[in-house]
Write a protein that holds these residues in place. Structure first.
Motif, short mmCIF file in Angstrom:
data_model
loop_
_atom_site.label_atom_id
_atom_site.label_comp_id
_atom_site.label_asym_id
_atom_site.label_seq_id
_atom_site.Cartn_x
_atom_site.Cartn_y
_atom_site.Cartn_z
N ASP A 117 0.86 -1.18 0.00
CA ASP A 117 0.00 0.00 0.00
C ASP A 117 0.90 1.23 0.00
OD1 ASP A 117 -1.64 2.18 0.82
OD2 ASP A 117 -3.02 0.81 1.83
N PRO A 118 0.67 2.17 -0.92
CA PRO A 118 1.54 3.35 -0.96
C PRO A 118 1.53 4.17 0.32
CG PRO A 118 -0.41 3.66 -2.34
CD PRO A 118 -0.38 2.22 -1.95
N LYS A 119 0.48 4.02 1.14
CA LYS A 119 0.40 4.77 2.39
C LYS A 119 1.11 4.03 3.54
CE LYS A 119 -4.02 6.94 1.23
NZ LYS A 119 -5.45 7.11 1.64
N VAL A 120 1.33 2.75 3.38
CA VAL A 120 1.87 1.94 4.47
C VAL A 120 3.32 1.55 4.22
CG1 VAL A 120 1.60 -0.20 5.78
CG2 VAL A 120 -0.42 1.07 5.03
N ASN A 121 3.60 1.01 3.05
CA ASN A 121 4.95 0.54 2.74
C ASN A 121 5.32 0.90 1.29
OD1 ASN A 121 3.06 -1.23 1.70
ND2 ASN A 121 3.91 -3.06 2.65
N PRO A 122 5.50 2.20 1.02
CA PRO A 122 5.76 2.65 -0.34
C PRO A 122 7.04 2.05 -0.94
CG PRO A 122 6.19 4.41 1.22
CD PRO A 122 5.47 3.32 1.98
N GLU A 123 8.04 1.78 -0.11
CA GLU A 123 9.29 1.22 -0.64
C GLU A 123 9.05 -0.15 -1.27
OE1 GLU A 123 10.10 3.72 3.01
OE2 GLU A 123 8.86 1.96 2.56
N GLN A 124 8.11 -0.88 -0.72
CA GLN A 124 7.76 -2.19 -1.27
C GLN A 124 6.82 -2.05 -2.46
OE1 GLN A 124 6.19 -5.17 1.51
NE2 GLN A 124 4.57 -5.62 0.04
N HIS A 125 5.86 -1.15 -2.34
CA HIS A 125 4.77 -1.13 -3.31
C HIS A 125 5.02 -0.23 -4.52
CE1 HIS A 125 0.71 -0.96 -4.92
NE2 HIS A 125 0.78 0.36 -4.88
N ASN A 126 5.48 0.98 -4.30
CA ASN A 126 5.55 1.96 -5.40
C ASN A 126 6.53 1.50 -6.47
OD1 ASN A 126 3.74 3.46 -3.96
ND2 ASN A 126 5.19 5.07 -3.40
N PRO A 127 6.21 1.72 -7.75
CA PRO A 127 7.10 1.27 -8.82
C PRO A 127 8.44 1.99 -8.78
CG PRO A 127 5.36 2.65 -9.71
CD PRO A 127 5.00 2.38 -8.28
N SER A 128 9.51 1.22 -8.82
CA SER A 128 10.84 1.81 -8.83
C SER A 128 11.78 0.91 -9.63
CB SER A 128 11.37 1.99 -7.40
OG SER A 128 11.37 0.76 -6.71
N GLU A 129 12.67 1.54 -10.39
CA GLU A 129 13.61 0.83 -11.26
C GLU A 129 15.03 1.28 -10.99
OE1 GLU A 129 13.31 -1.56 -13.59
OE2 GLU A 129 11.71 -1.13 -15.03
N LEU A 130 15.98 0.39 -11.20
CA LEU A 130 17.36 0.80 -11.30
C LEU A 130 17.58 1.53 -12.62
CD1 LEU A 130 19.29 -2.42 -10.13
CD2 LEU A 130 18.86 -0.35 -8.80
N THR A 131 18.48 2.49 -12.62
CA THR A 131 18.81 3.20 -13.86
C THR A 131 20.17 2.80 -14.40
OG1 THR A 131 19.70 5.05 -12.56
CG2 THR A 131 17.39 5.18 -13.23
#
Length: 311
Positions: A117-131
């Motif tokens: 959940d973006p409100k609870v654990n954004p590091e797990q949930h929100n989309p993120s990529e290595l560059t």
């Protein structure tokens, strides 16, 4: 494919966001599992659903041991290249692609989201990529497994819709190893690019494949996800995955039997068969008559597992 099973103590404060230091894959255990599968020629393709440590930590090693190509997020490919896999062996997929794997066998890539959940654990949930490629530790050669370190989720996740034409008719199955009901209907936005809402992306893939149902849903997420996706997939059977925890060593076997009473009741009410896994290396065959267990005793013996076969 995550055989290494890092201990919970590898992470700071029993969380997954940051690690206490770099780690390397457990090459001996991966090689043992590969031998039980039949050796390098038994692995022809590696599919990455997303790039967290509990999914892609061993992907590069599998590719190096077998020569198998990888399909997955950019992050998985960057992780693999950093660990010695040629860039040409890893295909980056964003979602929406159709890839023909063999004569009559295709996979459609579905851009997906990650659990949480973006409100609870954004590091797990929100989309993120290595560059860029992560840097291996000069002393150990390892990478840092934290979710904001070398193993972010890869821009959310990828799911895969397979179709296979056989003399008896067409087979289909949908594979996903994560999902969040919180925003399954919301577009995935990454670096200003709209990758569409996961549930809409699945509907588009189903339409493109000419499907109104699938023979098998390889699923995680429990009842909340089932309530959203059963009407879209209309599966004949469900095989649960990623229910066995993160830290129990693989070679000890499944730590506890699969159980999810709420999901089981929902599937039963919908007339969908639950294929209940019991042990690692359980094996099934899918054909036009449905899905059925088949023996995999040699592989289980090689790994010291129980020979009880899943129903």
């Amino acid at each position: 494919g995550y055989i290494t099973r890092l201990p919970e103590s590898a992470f700071v404060n029993q969380g997954l966001v940051r690690s206490r230091g770099p780690h390397r894959p457990d090459s001996a255990s991966v090689a043992r599992v590969l031998g039980a599968l039949g050796g390098p020629s038994s692995i022809q393709l590696l599919l990455s659903g997303h790039s967290h440590f509990d999914h892609s930590f061993d992907t590069a090693l599998w590719s190096r041991l077998t020569g198998a190509p990888i399909i997955g997020p950019r992050t998985t490919c960057l992780q693999a290249v950093a660990q010695g896999v040629p860039a040409s062996r890893c295909t980056v997929v964003q979602g929406g692609e159709r890839i023909d794997l063999a004569d009559g066998v295709s996979v459609r890539v579905v851009r997906w989201n990650h659990s949480g959940d973006p409100k609870v654990n954004p590091e797990q949930h929100n989309p993120s990529e290595l560059t860029t490629e992560p840097t291996r530790d000069p002393a150990t050669g390892g990478l840092r497994p934290g979710l904001v370190e070398d193993f972010p989720n890869g821009g959310g996740a990828r799911a895969y819709l397979f179709t296979m034409d056989t003399p008896e008719g067409r087979l289909s199955w949908f594979f996903m190893n994560t999902a969040s009901p919180v925003d399954l209907h919301q577009p995935i936005i990454l670096d200003g690019v709209d990758h569409g809402a996961p549930i809409d992306n699945l509907r588009a893939a189903m339409r493109d494949a000419g499907l109104t149902s699938v023979d098998l849903w390889i699923a995680t997420g429990g009842l909340p996800i089932a309530n959203l996706l059963l009407p879209v997939l209309a599966p004949k059977a469900v095989l649960p995955v990623h229910w066995d925890g993160l830290f129990s060593p693989f070679l000890r076997g499944v730590p506890a039997p699969y159980a999810d009473s709420a999901l089981e009741a929902r599937l039963a009410s919908a007339g969908v068969r639950l294929v209940r896994p019991k042990q690692y290396m359980d094996r099934w065959r899918l054909d036009r008559t449905g899905i059925r267990p088949i023996a995999n005793d040699d592989a289980k013996r090689a790994l010291g597992f129980s020979l009880v076969t899943a129903p």
